[in-house]
Write a protein that holds these residues in place. Structure first.
Motif, PDB file in Angstrom:
ATOM      1  N   ARG A 111     -43.494  23.839 -14.418  1.00 44.80           N
ATOM      2  CA  ARG A 111     -42.085  24.013 -14.750  1.00 44.80           C
ATOM      3  C   ARG A 111     -41.261  22.767 -14.412  1.00 44.80           C
ATOM      4  O   ARG A 111     -40.457  22.300 -15.224  1.00 44.80           O
ATOM      5  CB  ARG A 111     -41.515  25.226 -14.015  1.00 44.80           C
ATOM      6  N   ASP A 112     -41.479  22.207 -13.241  1.00 39.64           N
ATOM      7  CA  ASP A 112     -40.678  21.055 -12.839  1.00 39.64           C
ATOM      8  C   ASP A 112     -40.942  19.842 -13.727  1.00 39.64           C
ATOM      9  O   ASP A 112     -40.015  19.093 -14.059  1.00 39.64           O
ATOM     10  CB  ASP A 112     -40.957  20.701 -11.375  1.00 39.64           C
ATOM     11  N   ALA A 113     -42.197  19.642 -14.105  1.00 40.42           N
ATOM     12  CA  ALA A 113     -42.523  18.509 -14.969  1.00 40.42           C
ATOM     13  C   ALA A 113     -41.919  18.694 -16.362  1.00 40.42           C
ATOM     14  O   ALA A 113     -41.436  17.733 -16.978  1.00 40.42           O
ATOM     15  CB  ALA A 113     -44.031  18.336 -15.054  1.00 40.42           C
ATOM     16  N   GLN A 114     -41.938  19.918 -16.869  1.00 46.59           N
ATOM     17  CA  GLN A 114     -41.307  20.170 -18.163  1.00 46.59           C
ATOM     18  C   GLN A 114     -39.800  19.948 -18.083  1.00 46.59           C
ATOM     19  O   GLN A 114     -39.192  19.379 -18.995  1.00 46.59           O
ATOM     20  CB  GLN A 114     -41.610  21.597 -18.622  1.00 46.59           C
ATOM     21  N   ARG A 115     -39.189  20.409 -17.005  1.00 49.36           N
ATOM     22  CA  ARG A 115     -37.761  20.177 -16.822  1.00 49.36           C
ATOM     23  C   ARG A 115     -37.452  18.680 -16.808  1.00 49.36           C
ATOM     24  O   ARG A 115     -36.464  18.225 -17.395  1.00 49.36           O
ATOM     25  CB  ARG A 115     -37.300  20.797 -15.505  1.00 49.36           C
ATOM     26  N   ALA A 116     -38.296  17.914 -16.137  1.00 53.61           N
ATOM     27  CA  ALA A 116     -38.059  16.468 -16.051  1.00 53.61           C
ATOM     28  C   ALA A 116     -38.107  15.837 -17.434  1.00 53.61           C
ATOM     29  O   ALA A 116     -37.302  14.945 -17.754  1.00 53.61           O
ATOM     30  CB  ALA A 116     -39.086  15.823 -15.122  1.00 53.61           C
ATOM     31  N   VAL A 117     -39.055  16.259 -18.268  1.00 48.95           N
ATOM     32  CA  VAL A 117     -39.145  15.731 -19.630  1.00 48.95           C
ATOM     33  C   VAL A 117     -37.894  16.075 -20.420  1.00 48.95           C
ATOM     34  O   VAL A 117     -37.311  15.216 -21.111  1.00 48.95           O
ATOM     35  CB  VAL A 117     -40.396  16.272 -20.340  1.00 48.95           C
ATOM     36  N   MET A 118     -37.444  17.319 -20.338  1.00 47.67           N
ATOM     37  CA  MET A 118     -36.266  17.736 -21.090  1.00 47.67           C
ATOM     38  C   MET A 118     -35.014  17.026 -20.587  1.00 47.67           C
ATOM     39  O   MET A 118     -34.164  16.600 -21.390  1.00 47.67           O
ATOM     40  CB  MET A 118     -36.093  19.258 -20.985  1.00 47.67           C
ATOM     41  N   GLU A 119     -34.879  16.868 -19.266  1.00 50.44           N
ATOM     42  CA  GLU A 119     -33.697  16.194 -18.725  1.00 50.44           C
ATOM     43  C   GLU A 119     -33.653  14.729 -19.139  1.00 50.44           C
ATOM     44  O   GLU A 119     -32.597  14.214 -19.532  1.00 50.44           O
ATOM     45  CB  GLU A 119     -33.694  16.325 -17.203  1.00 50.44           C
ATOM     46  N   ARG A 120     -34.792  14.078 -19.068  1.00 52.83           N
ATOM     47  CA  ARG A 120     -34.818  12.666 -19.472  1.00 52.83           C
ATOM     48  C   ARG A 120     -34.533  12.523 -20.959  1.00 52.83           C
ATOM     49  O   ARG A 120     -33.793  11.619 -21.377  1.00 52.83           O
ATOM     50  CB  ARG A 120     -36.180  12.061 -19.132  1.00 52.83           C
ATOM     51  N   SER A 121     -35.094  13.413 -21.753  1.00 52.40           N
ATOM     52  CA  SER A 121     -34.856  13.367 -23.196  1.00 52.40           C
ATOM     53  C   SER A 121     -33.383  13.578 -23.506  1.00 52.40           C
ATOM     54  O   SER A 121     -32.792  12.871 -24.341  1.00 52.40           O
ATOM     55  CB  SER A 121     -35.705  14.424 -23.902  1.00 52.40           C
ATOM     56  N   ALA A 122     -32.757  14.555 -22.850  1.00 50.39           N
ATOM     57  CA  ALA A 122     -31.346  14.832 -23.092  1.00 50.39           C
ATOM     58  C   ALA A 122     -30.490  13.615 -22.765  1.00 50.39           C
ATOM     59  O   ALA A 122     -29.542  13.287 -23.492  1.00 50.39           O
ATOM     60  CB  ALA A 122     -30.901  16.039 -22.267  1.00 50.39           C
TER      61      ALA A 122
END
Length: 289
Positions: A111-122
């Motif tokens: 979950r945390d790694a997916q969140r990091a990808v989405m946050e960086r993408s945003a």
């Protein structure tokens, strides 16, 4: 058994069927970039970069000529490196959706790694385009048990990632929130299945490595004809680096011309399909109907 409202969905202006043209603008992202091997393989890097650098402009010109909107799912790394080309997508009236940062396999990430990808993408989309997408297509064709929750936290309103129907449907919301709309794709409408060339093994005797263009176009037309006959929603998993080449873009032109000739088709972005489905069917979950 009589047809229900969801067996033959309603579409805007009484159109018979829906077509949401969608591309994955992957560029050179993916496994080879994630493990670093691409930096030792110039041929593979240029194969991927052909998509945003050269093929994208050709596709946008063709879409303008035919007045067809499209959705482009773009890894944020591609936007960072080809910002002008990606900005032209929005300038042409099309949609951009999330597709990871470097085309990560979400099903391998917690979950945390997916969140990091989405946050960086945003952050990248906000910096270069002044916007944040509302759509998502999972890279690598699958996701993990935490993905839907992560997407909702990121403000995503729809996905075009799974294969569970030939109509949009709702993904379960957490804690009573607004459910995500899923616009399912199909491998039959993935240009990689017919047109991508892989040198593994290298040039086997008596075996074509790329499908006949006539056969490929016939397959795509038949898929559309069936969807149109039954009043469904068809989207694509096309890639500019695969089908945006001079000879192959003629396949897309012929497919779109075939659809226009049929008439009665709603050509839409995935975002507008998701909004329509939510507005029309949110009180009822098609998976439970």
């Amino acid at each position: 058994m009589p047809a229900t409202d969801l067996d033959r969905p309603r579409w805007p202006d009484g159109k018979r069927s829906c077509f949401a043209l969608a591309f994955d603008l992957d560029g050179p992202t993916g496994d080879a970039m994630l493990d670093g091997s691409i930096w030792n393989n110039p041929a593979y890097f240029t194969l991927g970069s052909y998509g945003p650098w050269r093929a994208l402009g050709r596709l946008l010109g063709m879409l303008a000529e035919r007045n067809v909107p499209a959705t482009f799912f773009v890894p944020a790394w591609v936007l960072e490196n080809w910002p002008t080309q990606c900005a032209a997508i929005l300038e042409g009236g099309h949609e951009i959706g999330y597709h990871g940062y470097k085309h990560e396999a979400f099903w391998t990430l917690d979950r945390d790694a997916q969140r990091a990808v989405m946050e960086r993408s945003a952050q990248v989309f906000d910096k270069y385009l002044g916007m944040r997408p509302v759509g998502f297509r999972t890279p690598s064709g699958d996701w993990g048990p935490d993905t839907i929750g992560v997407l909702m936290e990121a403000g995503v309103r729809y996905s075009s990632s799974m294969r569970g129907d030939d109509r949009p449907y709702f993904l379960p919301a957490q804690r009573g929130g607004t459910p995500l709309v899923e616009i399912p794709g199909r491998w039959e409408m993935d240009d990689y299945a017919s047109l991508a060339y892989h040198r593994n093994p290298n040039f086997p005797a008596s075996l074509d490595r790329i499908a006949s263009y006539d056969t490929t176009l016939d397959n795509w037309r038949r898929e559309f004809d069936g969807s149109h006959r039954d009043g469904l929603c068809l989207t694509t998993l096309f890639h500019p680096k695969v089908s945006g080449k001079p000879g192959r873009i003629a396949l897309l032109e012929s497919l779109l011309d075939h659809m226009h000739a049929k008439g009665d088709v709603w050509f839409s972005t995935c975002r507008d399909v998701a909004q329509w489905w939510h507005d029309e069917y949110a009180p009822m979950n098609p998976k439970e109907a």
